[in-house]
Design a protein around this motif. Structure first.
Motif, PDB file in Angstrom:
ATOM      1  N   ASP A   1       0.820  -1.192  -0.018  1.00  7.91           N
ATOM      2  CA  ASP A   1       0.000   0.138   0.014  1.00  7.91           C
ATOM      3  C   ASP A   1       0.904   1.352  -0.294  1.00  7.91           C
ATOM      4  OD1 ASP A   1       0.608   0.824   2.897  1.00  7.91           O
ATOM      5  OD2 ASP A   1      -0.096  -1.347   3.032  1.00  7.91           O
ATOM      6  N   GLN A   2       0.381   2.410  -0.144  1.00  8.20           N
ATOM      7  CA  GLN A   2       0.993   3.774  -0.011  1.00  8.20           C
ATOM      8  C   GLN A   2       0.875   4.535   1.229  1.00  8.20           C
ATOM      9  OE1 GLN A   2       2.831   4.616  -2.614  1.00  8.20           O
ATOM     10  NE2 GLN A   2       2.222   2.506  -3.558  1.00  8.20           N
ATOM     11  N   GLY A   3       0.302   3.772   2.273  1.00  9.33           N
ATOM     12  CA  GLY A   3       0.457   4.421   3.577  1.00  9.33           C
ATOM     13  C   GLY A   3      -0.940   4.860   3.766  1.00  9.33           C
ATOM     14  N   THR A   4      -1.388   5.110   5.030  1.00  7.28           N
ATOM     15  CA  THR A   4      -2.684   5.657   5.431  1.00  7.28           C
ATOM     16  C   THR A   4      -2.726   7.091   6.059  1.00  7.28           C
ATOM     17  OG1 THR A   4      -3.000   4.317   7.294  1.00  7.28           O
ATOM     18  CG2 THR A   4      -4.001   3.221   5.251  1.00  7.28           C
ATOM     19  N   ALA A   5      -3.851   7.537   6.583  1.00  7.99           N
ATOM     20  CA  ALA A   5      -3.954   8.789   7.162  1.00  7.99           C
ATOM     21  C   ALA A   5      -3.068   8.870   8.568  1.00  7.99           C
ATOM     22  CB  ALA A   5      -5.411   9.208   7.851  1.00  7.99           C
ATOM     23  N   HIS A   6      -2.859   7.838   9.255  1.00  6.21           N
ATOM     24  CA  HIS A   6      -2.109   7.745  10.593  1.00  6.21           C
ATOM     25  C   HIS A   6      -0.768   6.809  10.458  1.00  6.21           C
ATOM     26  CE1 HIS A   6      -4.766  10.304  12.944  1.00  6.21           C
ATOM     27  NE2 HIS A   6      -5.780   9.297  12.397  1.00  6.21           N
ATOM     28  N   PHE A   7      -0.584   6.009   9.040  1.00  6.21           N
ATOM     29  CA  PHE A   7       0.338   5.063   9.325  1.00  6.21           C
ATOM     30  C   PHE A   7       1.274   5.236   8.010  1.00  6.21           C
ATOM     31  CE2 PHE A   7      -2.846   2.847  11.758  1.00  6.21           C
ATOM     32  CZ  PHE A   7      -2.072   2.178  12.867  1.00  6.21           C
ATOM     33  N   GLU A   8       2.421   4.783   7.986  1.00  9.82           N
ATOM     34  CA  GLU A   8       3.422   4.787   7.006  1.00  9.82           C
ATOM     35  C   GLU A   8       3.140   3.458   6.144  1.00  9.82           C
ATOM     36  OE1 GLU A   8       7.148   4.201   8.780  1.00  9.82           O
ATOM     37  OE2 GLU A   8       7.504   6.554   9.080  1.00  9.82           O
ATOM     38  N   PRO A   9       3.401   3.341   4.862  1.00 11.34           N
ATOM     39  CA  PRO A   9       3.383   2.133   4.100  1.00 11.34           C
ATOM     40  C   PRO A   9       3.607   0.840   4.811  1.00 11.34           C
ATOM     41  CG  PRO A   9       4.163   3.959   2.673  1.00 11.34           C
ATOM     42  CD  PRO A   9       4.378   4.402   4.114  1.00 11.34           C
ATOM     43  N   SER A  10       2.828  -0.126   4.329  1.00 10.05           N
ATOM     44  CA  SER A  10       3.241  -1.388   5.117  1.00 10.05           C
ATOM     45  C   SER A  10       4.541  -1.907   4.753  1.00 10.05           C
ATOM     46  CB  SER A  10       2.057  -2.460   4.696  1.00 10.05           C
ATOM     47  OG  SER A  10       0.981  -2.302   5.365  1.00 10.05           O
TER      48      SER A  10
ATOM     49  N   ARG B   1       4.958  -6.164   8.683  1.00 13.88           N
ATOM     50  CA  ARG B   1       4.403  -4.960   9.437  1.00 13.88           C
ATOM     51  C   ARG B   1       3.447  -4.180   8.571  1.00 13.88           C
ATOM     52  NH1 ARG B   1       7.452  -5.469  14.307  1.00 13.88           N
ATOM     53  NH2 ARG B   1       8.478  -7.262  14.019  1.00 13.88           N
ATOM     54  N   PHE B   2       2.015  -4.345   9.010  1.00  6.38           N
ATOM     55  CA  PHE B   2       1.051  -3.713   8.063  1.00  6.38           C
ATOM     56  C   PHE B   2       0.086  -2.766   8.756  1.00  6.38           C
ATOM     57  CE2 PHE B   2      -0.685  -7.606  10.363  1.00  6.38           C
ATOM     58  CZ  PHE B   2      -2.025  -7.298  10.827  1.00  6.38           C
ATOM     59  N   ASN B   3      -0.375  -1.845   8.113  1.00  7.64           N
ATOM     60  CA  ASN B   3      -0.988  -0.647   8.775  1.00  7.64           C
ATOM     61  C   ASN B   3      -2.659  -1.027   8.633  1.00  7.64           C
ATOM     62  OD1 ASN B   3      -2.097  -0.143   5.806  1.00  7.64           O
ATOM     63  ND2 ASN B   3      -0.328   1.075   5.639  1.00  7.64           N
ATOM     64  N   ASP B   4      -3.422  -0.011   8.700  1.00  8.46           N
ATOM     65  CA  ASP B   4      -4.893  -0.196   9.019  1.00  8.46           C
ATOM     66  C   ASP B   4      -5.735  -0.362   7.427  1.00  8.46           C
ATOM     67  OD1 ASP B   4      -4.489   2.463   8.365  1.00  8.46           O
ATOM     68  OD2 ASP B   4      -5.894   3.122   9.860  1.00  8.46           O
ATOM     69  N   ALA B   5      -4.835  -0.584   6.563  1.00  6.09           N
ATOM     70  CA  ALA B   5      -5.326  -0.839   5.043  1.00  6.09           C
ATOM     71  C   ALA B   5      -5.594  -2.316   4.978  1.00  6.09           C
ATOM     72  CB  ALA B   5      -4.531  -0.378   3.860  1.00  6.09           C
ATOM     73  N   HIS B   6      -5.004  -2.951   6.083  1.00  3.35           N
ATOM     74  CA  HIS B   6      -5.121  -4.560   5.897  1.00  3.35           C
ATOM     75  C   HIS B   6      -5.506  -5.000   7.351  1.00  3.35           C
ATOM     76  CE1 HIS B   6      -2.722  -4.381   2.463  1.00  3.35           C
ATOM     77  NE2 HIS B   6      -1.953  -3.157   2.994  1.00  3.35           N
ATOM     78  N   SER B   7      -6.066  -6.200   7.413  1.00  2.99           N
ATOM     79  CA  SER B   7      -6.035  -7.047   8.520  1.00  2.99           C
ATOM     80  C   SER B   7      -5.225  -8.516   8.353  1.00  2.99           C
ATOM     81  CB  SER B   7      -7.570  -7.750   8.456  1.00  2.99           C
ATOM     82  OG  SER B   7      -7.871  -8.605   7.438  1.00  2.99           O
TER      83      SER B   7
ATOM     84  N   GLU C   1       5.156  14.337  18.579  1.00  9.18           N
ATOM     85  CA  GLU C   1       4.744  13.620  16.952  1.00  9.18           C
ATOM     86  C   GLU C   1       3.698  12.682  17.532  1.00  9.18           C
ATOM     87  OE1 GLU C   1       6.239  11.351  13.169  1.00  9.18           O
ATOM     88  OE2 GLU C   1       7.663  12.304  14.483  1.00  9.18           O
ATOM     89  N   LEU C   2       2.506  12.534  16.677  1.00 12.68           N
ATOM     90  CA  LEU C   2       1.746  11.390  17.041  1.00 12.68           C
ATOM     91  C   LEU C   2       2.040  10.255  16.034  1.00 12.68           C
ATOM     92  CD1 LEU C   2      -1.762  13.583  17.581  1.00 12.68           C
ATOM     93  CD2 LEU C   2       0.298  12.856  19.275  1.00 12.68           C
ATOM     94  N   SER C   3       2.581   9.370  16.503  1.00  5.76           N
ATOM     95  CA  SER C   3       3.182   8.363  15.740  1.00  5.76           C
ATOM     96  C   SER C   3       2.673   6.902  16.057  1.00  5.76           C
ATOM     97  CB  SER C   3       4.496   8.203  15.991  1.00  5.76           C
ATOM     98  OG  SER C   3       5.473   6.877  15.509  1.00  5.76           O
ATOM     99  N   THR C   4       2.810   6.002  14.809  1.00  9.74           N
ATOM    100  CA  THR C   4       2.548   4.808  14.846  1.00  9.74           C
ATOM    101  C   THR C   4       3.473   3.718  14.491  1.00  9.74           C
ATOM    102  OG1 THR C   4       1.579   4.905  12.482  1.00  9.74           O
ATOM    103  CG2 THR C   4       0.047   5.247  14.371  1.00  9.74           C
ATOM    104  N   THR C   5       4.778   4.187  14.596  1.00 10.60           N
ATOM    105  CA  THR C   5       6.071   3.502  14.070  1.00 10.60           C
ATOM    106  C   THR C   5       6.355   2.671  15.163  1.00 10.60           C
ATOM    107  OG1 THR C   5       7.387   5.430  14.960  1.00 10.60           O
ATOM    108  CG2 THR C   5       6.684   5.495  12.504  1.00 10.60           C
ATOM    109  N   GLY C   6       7.353   1.787  14.556  1.00  8.32           N
ATOM    110  CA  GLY C   6       7.974   0.711  15.651  1.00  8.32           C
ATOM    111  C   GLY C   6       7.290  -0.638  15.484  1.00  8.32           C
ATOM    112  N   GLY C   7       7.850  -1.115  16.567  1.00 10.00           N
ATOM    113  CA  GLY C   7       7.238  -2.829  16.444  1.00 10.00           C
ATOM    114  C   GLY C   7       5.813  -2.844  17.082  1.00 10.00           C
ATOM    115  N   THR C   8       5.828  -4.124  17.959  1.00 15.89           N
ATOM    116  CA  THR C   8       4.557  -4.246  18.720  1.00 15.89           C
ATOM    117  C   THR C   8       4.806  -4.094  20.195  1.00 15.89           C
ATOM    118  OG1 THR C   8       4.772  -6.461  18.893  1.00 15.89           O
ATOM    119  CG2 THR C   8       3.572  -5.765  17.041  1.00 15.89           C
ATOM    120  N   SER C   9       3.823  -3.687  20.975  1.00 15.89           N
ATOM    121  CA  SER C   9       3.549  -3.655  22.299  1.00 15.89           C
ATOM    122  C   SER C   9       2.421  -4.319  22.833  1.00 15.89           C
ATOM    123  CB  SER C   9       3.862  -2.315  22.850  1.00 15.89           C
ATOM    124  OG  SER C   9       2.724  -1.452  22.501  1.00 15.89           O
TER     125      SER C   9
END
Length: 382
Positions: free
Chosen positions: A224-233, A261-267, A325-333
Motif C-alpha cells: 500500500d502507499q500508507g494511510t492517514a495515520h500510518f506509513e506504508p506497510s 508489519r501492516f497498517n490499517d489498510a489491511h487485516s 509527534e503522534l506516531s504509529t511507527t515501531g514494533g508491537t507492544s
C-alpha cells in the motif's frame, strides 16, 4: 500523616536489581505490590501458566479510572563480560542509571508507580487509578497483559483509558508518543518438490524456483502507499533455506520466512488470504507443493486524536517544551491487547539503548517522566 514523595530513580534502581529475565519474576512484582499496598492500592497477583502479573487499583471498583500498563520482565543480558557495569547493579554514573531494564522499561514502571502513589496520597481523586503490570511482555505475551485483561473482564474491573509506559522517544525526551501500532504477522513457507540431479532438471521439481517465484510476487509491489495515520506497510523476507550442501543436487525441500508489519489498510486475515492465494496459483502452475503457516502477533490499531490524546500531549509539552509527534511507527507492544479494552496511548523515555549491552537512561528523564504522568493524572481527574 504526610509521606515523602516517592523517588522514581531509587525505585528504578530497586527494580533493576531484581533479575527478572522473562518469565522469572525476580522479586520485581513483589516489590511493587509492597510499595502500592502501603499507599492503599488493592493489589492482586494474576499469574497464569507460571507467568507473573500484578493488578493494582486505588479507588472504587467500577469508577471512572485512569490506567497505566507496563512490564517488569527484561530480555537476557547476553555476554556479561561485554558490559562495562553490572547489568543488575543499577549503578548511577555520568548522569545515567545503568542496567538491564533501565530503558525498557523498569524506569517507566517506576515513574508511573511513583506518580500514581503521590497523586492519590496528595490529591485523592473521585475515581480510580489502575495499574496493570506484567512479567511477560518480552516473551510470548500469551499470559501477560492478556491474562490481566481476561481477569479484569471476569471480575468486572475496567480502565476508562490507559497509558502504556514503553520508551517512545527516538532521541529527545518528549518528541514522540504512540497513538497506535502497526499489525505484525509472519508467514512460514515450505516448498516441497522432487530431488534430482542438477544436470537433469526434467527429472526433478525444484522447490527453490517455485519458492523464489512466490517471494518475488510478494515483494514485486508495495502492499500500500500508507494511510492517514500510518506509513506504508512493510514486507520483509527474513530467511531462505534448503539445507543443501551439494552444488549439483536439486533439493527436495526449501523454506522461507516472511514478516509483515501492516497498517490499517489491511487485516491479518486479509493478508493470510492474499498469501495463500498466491501460493495456490504458483503451486498449480509449477507442481511444487507450497504450504503456508501464518502467525498473527497483533492487528493494527489507532487511537484517533481526541480528548485523551490532547490531554497526554499537553502534559508532555508542559514538562519538556516539545509537542510530541503522534506516531504509529515501531514494533508491537502490549497496547495491541489493551486497545480491545479501552482507548490506549504510549509515552515513555528515550529508547536508544533498550535491549543493548550497557542499557541505561538519563536520571533527569526519569524525573521528567514521573512529572508528565502526574500532570496527566491531575488533568484527567480535574
Amino acid at each position: 500523616m504526610t509521606h515523602a514523595p516517592i523517588d522514581p530513580v531509587a525505585l528504578t534502581a530497586a527494580l533493576i536489581r531484581c533479575p527478572s529475565v522473562t518469565p522469572v519474576e525476580g522479586g520485581a512484582l513483589e516489590l511493587l505490590a509492597r510499595v502500592l499496598g502501603e499507599a492503599g492500592f488493592a493489589c492482586t497477583r494474576v499469574d497464569r501458566n507460571g507467568v507473573p502479573n500484578l493488578f493494582a487499583r486505588w479507588g472504587a471498583k467500577g469508577a471512572r479510572s485512569f490506567g497505566f500498563n507496563g512490564h517488569t520482565d527484561v530480555v537476557p543480558v547476553g555476554d556479561v563480560a561485554a558490559w562495562s557495569r553490572d547489568p543488575f547493579g543499577a549503578e548511577i554514573a555520568e548522569g545515567q542509571i545503568w542496567g538491564r531494564g533501565a530503558s525498557d522499561m523498569k524506569s517507566g514502571v517506576a515513574a508511573f508507580v511513583a506518580a500514581a502513589v503521590d497523586f492519590v496520597r496528595e490529591t485523592p481523586p473521585e475515581g480510580a487509578v489502575i495499574l496493570t503490570i506484567t512479567g511477560d511482555e518480552e516473551g510470548p505475551g500469551r499470559d501477560g497483559t492478556r491474562a490481566l485483561l481476561d481477569w479484569m473482564a471476569a471480575e468486572g474491573e475496567a480502565m476508562s483509558v490507559c497509558l502504556v509506559g514503553e520508551p517512545t522517544c527516538p532521541e529527545r525526551m518528549g518528541e514522540m508518543m504512540k497513538i497506535g501500532r502497526r499489525g505484525s504477522m509472519t508467514f512460514y513457507i515450505e516448498a516441497e518438490g522432487v530431488q534430482g540431479h542438477a544436470a537433469y532438471p526434467h527429472r526433478a521439481k525444484n522447490p527453490l524456483h517455485a519458492l523464489t517465484r512466490l517471494l518475488g510476487e510478494m515483494t514485486a509491489a508495495p502492499l500500500d502507499q500508507g494511510t492517514a495515520h500510518f506509513e506504508p506497510s512493510s514486507l520483509q523476507i527474513t530467511t531462505i533455506d534448503c539445507a543443501n550442501p551439494a552444488n549439483n543436487v536439486i533439493p527436495a525441500r526449501a523454506t522461507a520466512t516472511v514478516n509483515i508489519r501492516f497498517n490499517d489498510a489491511h487485516s491479518g486475515a486479509g493478508l493470510v488470504a492474499w498469501g495463500e492465494g498466491l501460493a495456490a496459483r504458483i503451486e498449480a502452475e509449477t507442481g511444487v507443493r507450497l504450504t503456508l503457516r501464518s502467525e498473527i502477533s497483533g492487528e493494527s490499531f489507532v487511537t484517533p486524536p481526541g480528548a485523551f490524546v490532547a490531554l497526554v500531549a499537553a502534559a508532555v509539552e508542559a514538562e519538556t517544551g516539545l509537542r510530541p509527534e503522534l506516531s504509529t511507527t515501531g514494533g508491537t507492544s502490549d497496547a495491541r491487547f489493551v486497545k480491545d479494552h479501552c482507548p490506549v496511548l504510549e509515552f515513555g523515555l528515550v529508547g536508544q539503548t533498550m535491549h543493548k549491552v550497557d542499557e541505561r537512561v538519563e536520571i533527569a528523564h526519569i524525573h521528567q517522566l514521573k512529572a508528565i504522568y502526574a500532570r496527566a493524572l491531575r488533568a484527567f481527574f480535574a
